[in-house]
Design a protein around this motif. Structure first.
Motif, short mmCIF file in Angstrom:
data_model
loop_
_atom_site.label_atom_id
_atom_site.label_comp_id
_atom_site.label_asym_id
_atom_site.label_seq_id
_atom_site.Cartn_x
_atom_site.Cartn_y
_atom_site.Cartn_z
N ARG B 23 78.85 -3.51 -10.37
CA ARG B 23 79.55 -3.92 -11.58
C ARG B 23 80.74 -4.82 -11.26
NH1 ARG B 23 79.54 0.66 -13.57
NH2 ARG B 23 77.29 0.46 -13.78
N TRP B 26 79.27 -8.15 -11.23
CA TRP B 26 79.07 -8.59 -12.62
C TRP B 26 80.40 -9.11 -13.18
CZ3 TRP B 26 81.65 -6.93 -16.99
CH2 TRP B 26 81.17 -7.43 -18.20
N MET B 217 70.03 -2.43 -25.93
CA MET B 217 71.44 -2.83 -25.98
C MET B 217 72.40 -1.63 -25.98
SD MET B 217 71.66 -6.26 -26.07
CE MET B 217 73.12 -6.79 -26.99
N GLU B 218 71.87 -0.44 -26.22
CA GLU B 218 72.71 0.75 -26.06
C GLU B 218 73.06 0.98 -24.60
OE1 GLU B 218 74.25 2.24 -29.06
OE2 GLU B 218 73.83 4.00 -27.81
N HIS B 219 72.26 0.45 -23.72
CA HIS B 219 72.47 0.61 -22.28
C HIS B 219 72.56 -0.74 -21.58
CE1 HIS B 219 70.58 4.44 -23.59
NE2 HIS B 219 71.52 4.94 -22.84
N GLY B 220 73.03 -1.74 -22.33
CA GLY B 220 73.13 -3.07 -21.73
C GLY B 220 73.98 -3.99 -22.58
N ARG B 221 74.22 -5.20 -22.12
CA ARG B 221 74.93 -6.21 -22.90
C ARG B 221 74.57 -7.58 -22.35
NH1 ARG B 221 80.44 -5.90 -23.74
NH2 ARG B 221 80.60 -8.14 -23.39
N SER B 233 71.69 -0.50 -12.69
CA SER B 233 70.53 0.36 -12.85
C SER B 233 70.87 1.50 -13.79
CB SER B 233 70.10 0.95 -11.49
OG SER B 233 69.70 -0.07 -10.62
N GLY B 234 69.84 2.22 -14.21
CA GLY B 234 70.06 3.43 -14.99
C GLY B 234 70.53 3.14 -16.39
N LEU B 235 71.70 3.68 -16.75
CA LEU B 235 72.17 3.63 -18.13
C LEU B 235 73.05 2.43 -18.43
CD1 LEU B 235 73.04 7.43 -18.61
CD2 LEU B 235 70.85 6.26 -18.93
N ASP B 236 73.24 1.54 -17.46
CA ASP B 236 74.14 0.40 -17.64
C ASP B 236 73.56 -0.82 -16.95
OD1 ASP B 236 76.27 -1.32 -18.02
OD2 ASP B 236 77.81 0.10 -17.35
N ARG B 238 73.12 -4.77 -17.33
CA ARG B 238 73.64 -5.91 -18.07
C ARG B 238 72.93 -7.20 -17.66
NH1 ARG B 238 80.13 -4.30 -17.74
NH2 ARG B 238 79.77 -2.10 -18.19
N LEU B 273 67.44 9.00 -12.30
CA LEU B 273 68.77 8.40 -12.43
C LEU B 273 69.65 8.70 -11.21
CD1 LEU B 273 70.63 6.92 -14.56
CD2 LEU B 273 71.52 9.18 -15.12
#
Lengths: 493, 493
Positions: B23, B26, B217-221, B233-236, B238, B273
């Motif tokens: 991240r 990112w 999009m709940e787990h990305g942007r 990976s996983g819940l985030d 992007r 996860l």
């Protein structure tokens, strides 16, 4: 390499990792996808484990034991002092507890935001109870026999005690209450600024003003968040703001406030980058800068005179008679629920309420489940109105959800410091108002950068304020004198 | 707790920290203030140190030695396999070298972006030379006597070798060249889509299409960046994209491409996860998903038929005669410099160029200072035109600046996999075109999620592709058959 060099190399990496952990919090508040929360909790806990392991590493203790402070220069000695204090504090908290606090507060913050949006304190109460339970355990571990609340306070304001603060707050309260009563009863009551204001223009104006106060966008950025904050040290110091179509002052002054915090980091001597000196020395000192930027400078008659003109250029004609009425609108004293939107007269009363409630929670005298009731009763007693909903009451601040206990009183201490500094600044920079009237706070903010901010953690909090004030120790007098003079004029008392 | 449980707990924290480090990258590409670069380099290096220390921790070796794989279920055995391989790889690289690579590549990426903007390869050459020097040292350490390039390749495509890939690419090249010649010489040449397209509407359309393909999009942007990429990976998870007023397809198809990557992470069984199985198993498998989303599905006649109508709703009437002409515009084959903007026919020729040049740099046969000349000569030989500026040549890709050598060939391997998977998908979901024609790729992307993506790292790359294809091992034939059929139709050959 000497032991000291080894220690400083090691500390530099720890500082870099702490910046990463801080940026993870920034990310969580600004850009993180909603559904990432459970994973983020594990990520934050893992970072906390890493930092805790580094801070309690036996090598640090060995280096500290080997180093003779007398052989170091003043900068070296100051670094050593910070490292020793942090080492002692961190070693008192078990690694498992530190990890659990990181994990619980990470998800508690999300619970708080949801409860606040839903105006449902009951949904948040069990989460808060868990946070308080963990913080009490931490305070006990830190205090090692001393006062648990002081042990938490010491993390934000090294050297301060609740007893000292209570004495200072006891001196503040009666004159503030008296001033508020006179203001509230005055015949002349300034009108608010009405109307709606385009929010993207607010963001643009906010950026312009942030730059004018000295915020360095090459080493920072401004985003929106629920609660405005400043994050990071050194070369990456980010702030957040919020906008409201009907309240442009909310965006402007919360931004100026956070710019004060950010400058307190950005203006530190670059030689201290990623060392213990490369951060603002305490929350009280930090808050002195955010408040002097916001209030003594930003809400001054001189600066609001300029802002009045600039806002008309940006938003078109304003429904106020003149610069004097505009100044009154900026500085209105009204009944309100929200600390961060409060005026200068009542702000510290908000803080004293939290100070007492959080001391009671840490002392075990107030159960978190009873917080809403206690808050509402105390608020009605102090402010004369009933809290209408939790978002306007005990759910308004993020602090407790993220485990910040002992932090609130540093807000009022910062206000006291700001009062002292403004008095010194007016002596040193006599033409400060002439520049402010041109929309240029730089002579003032430059003086603060040079006399206070650049030192970072070189001196202890009280000492750096005293030095900036030409040897005069901080007291609540100048703040009270300033407030009484200012609001007597605004309210034609 | 068993040794295996201890190992998995430890690994879980390492995975969480790796997500934090990812991240940070990112952040650097999307939101980091420009002036933060030197500090960020230290932060990245510190994170790399932490991760390297964890991955080489002797406890991991002890646990691995104690655990009997025969006592584990298939998931446990797959986890163990990944951990063992990573442990072996990481232990071969000295910690100092790993740290230096992290630090140098962090600032090299900034240098690359600046050199690219200034079209100045000479400014970047010494930086690239340093990166290559470090990567050669890493490759030597990893190979321990074997082929250094294969040792780098193995990090992205476990089990693959340059010799095998070369054989596959040798089979690809002649039929691609023949197809390109026929296409370029065809009488019917589809016209491009001309005009300008509002960039904020492009971003909105892009979000709509991303969701349609299954991006959560709940787990990305979705943010803008110089080079589109997928991160986390996983819940985030992007993704980034870029927009151009005159090229809406650039934004749409780079987004669909990154959505393929993102789904390859988001759709993994949630039980995996923050374990080694909770990530796409290889870059080739990853690229098979991004390319099948982008090309076999996104650029199909069925989907472009829907997109033609939707774009007219969003942007107003388009200057193309009909859906057929629109399909031609989407699938035009033209001379161009940029790999990421290349058509399906020529794309793999771009990759082969990079594959050969980077093998030569790692082998010490090509000095980085001579890269521009070598690139331009090879490009002219393969594509028939001279490179006009470095931003269109050897400075177009971020990869080498961040130390990614051995990565490029996985793009073409992914295309080969995508060809195989599309053949299997058409057999399994006969009405796929009917859904695509309604703007609904879910029957197709759902099949991929179920048959491939959900497995994460459970199977080896070749195995998971073979399983999804009903037992048929991957080969270049289906990709070539698909391309020849599609472009014969588009170009009326």
């Amino acid at each position: 390499m000497s032991h000291f060099d080894d220690l400083m190399d090691y500390e530099r990496q720890t500082q870099a990792l702490a910046q990463v952990a801080g940026r993870l919090s920034w990310d969580q508040e600004t850009v993180m996808p909603r559904g990432a929360s459970p994973q983020r909790a594990e990520e934050s806990e893992a970072m906390e484990h890493v930092l805790h392991a580094r801070r309690t590493d036996p090598r640090v203790g060995e280096w500290l034991a080997e180093i003779d402070a007398e052989t170091l220069d003043p900068v070296g000695r100051a670094n050593l002092r910070h490292i020793q204090r942090a080492f002692d504090r961190t070693n008192r908290v078990p690694v498992k507890l530190a990890g659990e606090i990181a994990r619980v507060t990470s998800s508690a913050q999300r619970s708080w935001a949801e409860a606040r949006a839903a105006n449902d304190f009951k949904a948040f109460a069990p989460v808060l109870a868990k946070v308080v339970e963990l913080k009490r355990a931490e305070a006990q571990a830190l205090a090692s026999g001393g006062d648990p609340y002081d042990a938490l306070l010491d993390d934000f304001e090294p050297g301060a005690t609740a007893t000292e603060l209570e004495a200072m707050f006891d001196a503040l309260r009666p004159r503030l209450v008296a001033l508020r009563d006179r203001v509230m009863g005055a015949d002349h009551q300034p009108a608010p600024l009405s109307g709606t204001f385009d929010e993207s223009r607010q963001m643009e104006l906010t950026q312009e003003i942030a730059r004018a106060f000295g915020y360095d966008m090459e080493h920072g950025r401004i985003d929106k968040a629920v609660h405005p904050f400043s994050s990071g040290s050194g070369l990456d110091v980010r702030i957040t703001t919020r906008t409201s179509a009907t309240d442009p002052f909310g965006s402007i002054y919360s931004t100026v406030h956070e710019v004060g915090h950010a400058c307190c980091e950005q203006n530190i001597d670059r030689d201290y980058l990623l060392t213990p000196l490369g951060q603002g020395v305490s929350m009280g000192v930090h808050e002195s800068q955010s408040r002097i930027f916001e209030n003594q400078l930003g809400r001054s008659r001189a600066f609001t005179g300029w802002l009045h003109g600039r806002m008309q250029e940006v938003f078109g004609p304003l429904p106020v008679a003149d610069a004097d009425a505009f100044h009154g609108a900026v500085n209105r004293v009204t009944q309100g629920f929200i600390r961060t939107e409060s005026d200068e007269v009542q702000y510290n009363l908000h803080v004293l309420l939290r100070f007492d409630l959080e001391r009671d929670m840490i002392a075990g005298k107030l159960a978190p489940a009873d917080l809403e009731e206690a808050w509402n009763a105390r608020f009605e007693a102090d402010f004369g109105v009933k809290v209408d909903k939790p978002a306007n009451g005990c759910l308004q601040d993020v602090h407790w959800s993220v485990g910040l206990f002992g932090y609130f009183p540093t807000y009022s201490l910062g206000n006291v410091y700001a009062g002292c500094l403004m008095k010194a600044l007016r002596n040193a920079v006599p033409d400060v108002d002439a520049s402010l009237a041109e929309g240029n706070p730089r002579p003032a903010t430059g003086w603060l950068a040079e006399n206070l901010q650049r030192h970072g953690g070189l001196y202890e909090p009280r000492e750096v304020i005293t030095r900036a004030c030409g040897g005069v120790a901080p007291s609540e007098g100048p703040l009270l004198d300033y407030l009484e003079a200012k609001f007597s004029e605004v309210y034609k008392l």
